[in-house]
Design a protein around this motif. Structure first.
Motif, PDB file in Angstrom:
ATOM      1  N   HIS A  21       0.829  -1.205   0.000  1.00  0.00           N
ATOM      2  CA  HIS A  21       0.000   0.000   0.000  1.00  0.00           C
ATOM      3  C   HIS A  21       0.870   1.264   0.000  1.00  0.00           C
ATOM      4  O   HIS A  21       0.547   2.249  -0.666  1.00  0.00           O
ATOM      5  CB  HIS A  21      -0.922  -0.004   1.225  1.00  0.00           C
ATOM      6  CG  HIS A  21      -1.777   1.209   1.343  1.00  0.00           C
ATOM      7  ND1 HIS A  21      -2.897   1.397   0.566  1.00  0.00           N
ATOM      8  CD2 HIS A  21      -1.668   2.297   2.136  1.00  0.00           C
ATOM      9  CE1 HIS A  21      -3.441   2.562   0.884  1.00  0.00           C
ATOM     10  NE2 HIS A  21      -2.717   3.120   1.831  1.00  0.00           N
ATOM     11  N   LEU A  22       1.979   1.226   0.726  1.00  0.00           N
ATOM     12  CA  LEU A  22       2.903   2.364   0.779  1.00  0.00           C
ATOM     13  C   LEU A  22       3.786   2.459  -0.460  1.00  0.00           C
ATOM     14  O   LEU A  22       4.434   3.478  -0.683  1.00  0.00           O
ATOM     15  CB  LEU A  22       3.796   2.265   2.021  1.00  0.00           C
ATOM     16  CG  LEU A  22       3.120   2.419   3.377  1.00  0.00           C
ATOM     17  CD1 LEU A  22       4.111   2.113   4.486  1.00  0.00           C
ATOM     18  CD2 LEU A  22       2.560   3.815   3.526  1.00  0.00           C
ATOM     19  N   VAL A  24       6.395   0.472  -0.898  1.00  0.00           N
ATOM     20  CA  VAL A  24       7.740   0.262  -0.351  1.00  0.00           C
ATOM     21  C   VAL A  24       8.254  -1.103  -0.788  1.00  0.00           C
ATOM     22  O   VAL A  24       7.524  -2.094  -0.778  1.00  0.00           O
ATOM     23  CB  VAL A  24       7.702   0.352   1.189  1.00  0.00           C
ATOM     24  CG1 VAL A  24       9.048   0.043   1.791  1.00  0.00           C
ATOM     25  CG2 VAL A  24       7.240   1.733   1.625  1.00  0.00           C
ATOM     26  N   ASP A  28      14.008   0.041   0.813  1.00  0.00           N
ATOM     27  CA  ASP A  28      13.447   1.395   0.881  1.00  0.00           C
ATOM     28  C   ASP A  28      13.320   1.830   2.338  1.00  0.00           C
ATOM     29  O   ASP A  28      13.378   1.011   3.256  1.00  0.00           O
ATOM     30  CB  ASP A  28      12.071   1.453   0.212  1.00  0.00           C
ATOM     31  CG  ASP A  28      12.147   1.352  -1.309  1.00  0.00           C
ATOM     32  OD1 ASP A  28      13.266   1.409  -1.856  1.00  0.00           O
ATOM     33  OD2 ASP A  28      11.084   1.215  -1.935  1.00  0.00           O
ATOM     34  N   ILE A  30      11.157   4.058   5.403  1.00  0.00           N
ATOM     35  CA  ILE A  30       9.819   4.449   5.837  1.00  0.00           C
ATOM     36  C   ILE A  30       9.969   5.570   6.856  1.00  0.00           C
ATOM     37  O   ILE A  30      10.850   5.518   7.719  1.00  0.00           O
ATOM     38  CB  ILE A  30       9.073   3.255   6.471  1.00  0.00           C
ATOM     39  CG1 ILE A  30       8.829   2.167   5.431  1.00  0.00           C
ATOM     40  CG2 ILE A  30       7.764   3.701   7.092  1.00  0.00           C
ATOM     41  CD1 ILE A  30       8.193   0.919   5.991  1.00  0.00           C
ATOM     42  N   LEU A  32       8.294   7.712   9.991  1.00  0.00           N
ATOM     43  CA  LEU A  32       7.323   7.564  11.061  1.00  0.00           C
ATOM     44  C   LEU A  32       7.274   8.885  11.813  1.00  0.00           C
ATOM     45  O   LEU A  32       8.283   9.321  12.359  1.00  0.00           O
ATOM     46  CB  LEU A  32       7.746   6.431  11.994  1.00  0.00           C
ATOM     47  CG  LEU A  32       6.770   6.158  13.115  1.00  0.00           C
ATOM     48  CD1 LEU A  32       6.059   4.846  12.854  1.00  0.00           C
ATOM     49  CD2 LEU A  32       7.468   6.140  14.438  1.00  0.00           C
ATOM     50  N   ASP A  33       6.123   9.534  11.794  1.00  0.00           N
ATOM     51  CA  ASP A  33       5.939  10.797  12.502  1.00  0.00           C
ATOM     52  C   ASP A  33       5.072  10.561  13.730  1.00  0.00           C
ATOM     53  O   ASP A  33       4.044   9.880  13.656  1.00  0.00           O
ATOM     54  CB  ASP A  33       5.262  11.837  11.599  1.00  0.00           C
ATOM     55  CG  ASP A  33       6.165  12.329  10.480  1.00  0.00           C
ATOM     56  OD1 ASP A  33       7.382  12.444  10.720  1.00  0.00           O
ATOM     57  OD2 ASP A  33       5.653  12.578   9.376  1.00  0.00           O
ATOM     58  N   VAL A  41       2.072   8.507  12.219  1.00  0.00           N
ATOM     59  CA  VAL A  41       1.811   8.555  10.784  1.00  0.00           C
ATOM     60  C   VAL A  41       2.972   7.825  10.109  1.00  0.00           C
ATOM     61  O   VAL A  41       4.129   8.170  10.307  1.00  0.00           O
ATOM     62  CB  VAL A  41       1.715  10.016  10.275  1.00  0.00           C
ATOM     63  CG1 VAL A  41       1.511  10.042   8.777  1.00  0.00           C
ATOM     64  CG2 VAL A  41       0.598  10.754  10.997  1.00  0.00           C
ATOM     65  N   LEU A  42       2.633   6.806   9.340  1.00  0.00           N
ATOM     66  CA  LEU A  42       3.616   5.982   8.656  1.00  0.00           C
ATOM     67  C   LEU A  42       3.500   6.245   7.172  1.00  0.00           C
ATOM     68  O   LEU A  42       2.415   6.159   6.601  1.00  0.00           O
ATOM     69  CB  LEU A  42       3.313   4.500   8.954  1.00  0.00           C
ATOM     70  CG  LEU A  42       4.316   3.463   8.535  1.00  0.00           C
ATOM     71  CD1 LEU A  42       5.565   3.566   9.389  1.00  0.00           C
ATOM     72  CD2 LEU A  42       3.695   2.084   8.674  1.00  0.00           C
ATOM     73  N   LYS A  43       4.628   6.616   6.528  1.00  0.00           N
ATOM     74  CA  LYS A  43       4.593   6.833   5.081  1.00  0.00           C
ATOM     75  C   LYS A  43       5.935   6.482   4.468  1.00  0.00           C
ATOM     76  O   LYS A  43       6.956   6.422   5.168  1.00  0.00           O
ATOM     77  CB  LYS A  43       4.202   8.270   4.745  1.00  0.00           C
ATOM     78  CG  LYS A  43       5.093   9.330   5.317  1.00  0.00           C
ATOM     79  CD  LYS A  43       4.528  10.714   5.034  1.00  0.00           C
ATOM     80  CE  LYS A  43       5.346  11.777   5.730  1.00  0.00           C
ATOM     81  NZ  LYS A  43       4.827  13.110   5.475  1.00  0.00           N
ATOM     82  N   ALA A  44       5.917   6.242   3.173  1.00  0.00           N
ATOM     83  CA  ALA A  44       7.142   5.896   2.455  1.00  0.00           C
ATOM     84  C   ALA A  44       8.012   7.141   2.330  1.00  0.00           C
ATOM     85  O   ALA A  44       7.519   8.228   2.031  1.00  0.00           O
ATOM     86  CB  ALA A  44       6.810   5.337   1.082  1.00  0.00           C
ATOM     87  N   ALA A  45       9.304   6.976   2.553  1.00  0.00           N
ATOM     88  CA  ALA A  45      10.247   8.078   2.376  1.00  0.00           C
ATOM     89  C   ALA A  45      10.523   8.258   0.896  1.00  0.00           C
ATOM     90  O   ALA A  45      10.484   7.286   0.129  1.00  0.00           O
ATOM     91  CB  ALA A  45      11.547   7.784   3.121  1.00  0.00           C
TER      92      ALA A  45
END
Length: 84
Positions: A21-22, A24, A28, A30, A32-33, A41-45
């Motif tokens: 879904h990301l 990734v 790669d 990731i 994490l905020d 909040v988790l998102k792909a870098a």
């Protein structure tokens, strides 16, 4: 919602569906905020790709006209003939 288990080392494993879904892939990064409300909040870098597409144009001199197909073929033939 998925439930993840924390290991004794404080690590979790993110399931393949989440990584897909990301967008990734292995290797790669990731991001994490930590949100002020206690959520994360988790998102792909953003990824720096190192494939062949990265080098296109790297040797191009903007002050020199591009070679024609005939000129390229001549250089290739000279190289195979050991003239270069």
């Amino acid at each position: 919602m998925q439930t993840l288990t924390v290991t004794s080392k404080g690590q979790i494993t993110v399931r393949k569906e989440v990584l897909k879904h990301l967008g990734v892939r292995p290797g790669d990064k990731i991001l994490l905020d930590l949100a002020p409300d206690g959520n994360v909040v988790l998102k792909a870098a953003p990824q720096k790709r190192h494939g062949i597409e990265v080098i296109f144009g790297i040797l191009h001199d903007p002050n020199q006209a591009p070679l024609t197909i005939e000129e390229m073929n001549r250089v290739i033939a000279d190289g195979w003939a050991g003239k270069r």
